[in-house]
Design a protein around this motif. Structure first.
Motif, mmCIF file in Angstrom:
data_model
loop_
_atom_site.group_PDB
_atom_site.id
_atom_site.type_symbol
_atom_site.label_atom_id
_atom_site.label_comp_id
_atom_site.label_asym_id
_atom_site.label_seq_id
_atom_site.Cartn_x
_atom_site.Cartn_y
_atom_site.Cartn_z
ATOM 1 N N GLY A 71 0.820 -1.209 0.000
ATOM 2 C CA GLY A 71 0.000 0.000 0.000
ATOM 3 C C GLY A 71 0.849 1.252 0.000
ATOM 4 N N THR A 72 0.202 2.382 0.232
ATOM 5 C CA THR A 72 0.891 3.669 0.234
ATOM 6 C C THR A 72 1.154 4.182 1.648
ATOM 7 O OG1 THR A 72 -0.194 4.198 -1.853
ATOM 8 C CG2 THR A 72 0.774 6.036 -0.635
ATOM 9 N N SER A 73 0.103 4.198 2.486
ATOM 10 C CA SER A 73 0.256 4.727 3.847
ATOM 11 C C SER A 73 -0.876 4.248 4.749
ATOM 12 C CB SER A 73 0.273 6.259 3.830
ATOM 13 O OG SER A 73 -0.979 6.752 3.407
ATOM 14 N N ALA A 85 -0.573 10.503 8.000
ATOM 15 C CA ALA A 85 -0.422 9.308 7.169
ATOM 16 C C ALA A 85 1.038 8.871 7.229
ATOM 17 C CB ALA A 85 -0.842 9.615 5.744
ATOM 18 N N PRO A 103 4.001 6.557 5.737
ATOM 19 C CA PRO A 103 4.319 5.819 4.518
ATOM 20 C C PRO A 103 4.703 4.372 4.807
ATOM 21 C CG PRO A 103 5.974 7.523 4.945
ATOM 22 C CD PRO A 103 4.941 7.635 6.001
ATOM 23 N N THR A 104 4.406 3.510 3.866
ATOM 24 C CA THR A 104 4.658 2.077 3.998
ATOM 25 C C THR A 104 6.099 1.778 4.398
ATOM 26 O OG1 THR A 104 2.977 1.664 2.325
ATOM 27 C CG2 THR A 104 4.496 -0.135 2.794
ATOM 28 N N VAL A 111 -6.287 3.373 5.570
ATOM 29 C CA VAL A 111 -5.228 3.045 4.628
ATOM 30 C C VAL A 111 -5.429 3.753 3.295
ATOM 31 C CG1 VAL A 111 -4.937 0.782 5.701
ATOM 32 C CG2 VAL A 111 -6.293 0.983 3.646
ATOM 33 N N VAL A 112 -4.321 4.013 2.627
ATOM 34 C CA VAL A 112 -4.313 4.496 1.254
ATOM 35 C C VAL A 112 -3.609 3.414 0.449
ATOM 36 C CG1 VAL A 112 -3.476 6.257 -0.339
ATOM 37 C CG2 VAL A 112 -4.287 6.920 1.941
ATOM 38 N N GLY A 113 -4.269 2.921 -0.578
ATOM 39 C CA GLY A 113 -3.724 1.827 -1.368
ATOM 40 C C GLY A 113 -4.227 0.494 -0.838
ATOM 41 N N THR A 114 -3.735 -0.578 -1.432
ATOM 42 C CA THR A 114 -4.125 -1.922 -1.016
ATOM 43 C C THR A 114 -2.910 -2.637 -0.454
ATOM 44 O OG1 THR A 114 -5.803 -1.981 -2.743
ATOM 45 C CG2 THR A 114 -5.173 -4.085 -1.769
ATOM 46 N N PHE A 115 -2.968 -2.983 0.793
ATOM 47 C CA PHE A 115 -1.851 -3.676 1.437
ATOM 48 C C PHE A 115 -1.966 -5.177 1.239
ATOM 49 C CE2 PHE A 115 -1.582 0.387 3.550
ATOM 50 C CZ PHE A 115 -0.210 0.576 3.638
#
Length: 146
Positions: A52-54, A78, A80-81, A114-118
């Motif tokens: 993901g992103t964050s 946020a 970051p990953t 979350v931002v993105g898909t982990f």
């Protein structure tokens, strides 16, 4: 750090999408959860995040057991990953006095935005009675007699 299973909000909970902690603490139940002690909220990454992103962590309170319509007490920016590595700790804060009904609703928990898909990443979060820490001493310190 002194942990009580009843005060764990997430126990190695996988975080792949926006979610809330799998457990809540019901403040309406008559019990001692550290009255007079300094409770700290902690959120610790157990397995590193990937994909993901964050993630943004928040300590929340809600009138509902499922933590819907929650009010944020405190949150991180946020993160970051790349910073969400195993062993890293986030949002370690002293919990406001739980007896202040105006500040707390019936249930407390944690939210993970979350931002993105982990594809990986787990956290453990809860309330603790003591700060976990490490003391570093200079090389060659004679600790005999302690």
């Amino acid at each position: 750090m002194i942990l009580d299973r009843q005060l764990l909000l997430s126990n190695a909970q996988p975080i792949t999408a926006t979610a809330v902690s799998t457990n809540t603490i019901d403040l309406a139940i008559a019990r001692d959860i550290g009255i007079g002690d300094n409770l700290e909220l902690f959120i610790k990454v157990i397995a590193a995040f990937a994909g993901g992103t964050s993630v943004q962590f928040a300590f929340i309170t809600s009138a509902n057991a499922d933590l819907s319509s929650a009010t944020v007490i405190v949150q991180t920016p946020a993160i970051p990953t790349a910073s969400l590595v195993a062993g890293s700790e986030w949002l370690r804060v002293q919990v406001p006095a739980l007896s202040q009904a105006a500040a707390m609703q019936r249930y407390i928990g944690v939210s993970y935005t979350v931002v993105g898909t982990f594809t990986g990443g787990t956290v453990t979060a809860g309330l603790a009675l003591d700060r976990e820490g490490t003391a570093y001493y200079p090389s060659g310190l004679n600790s005999g007699g302690f």
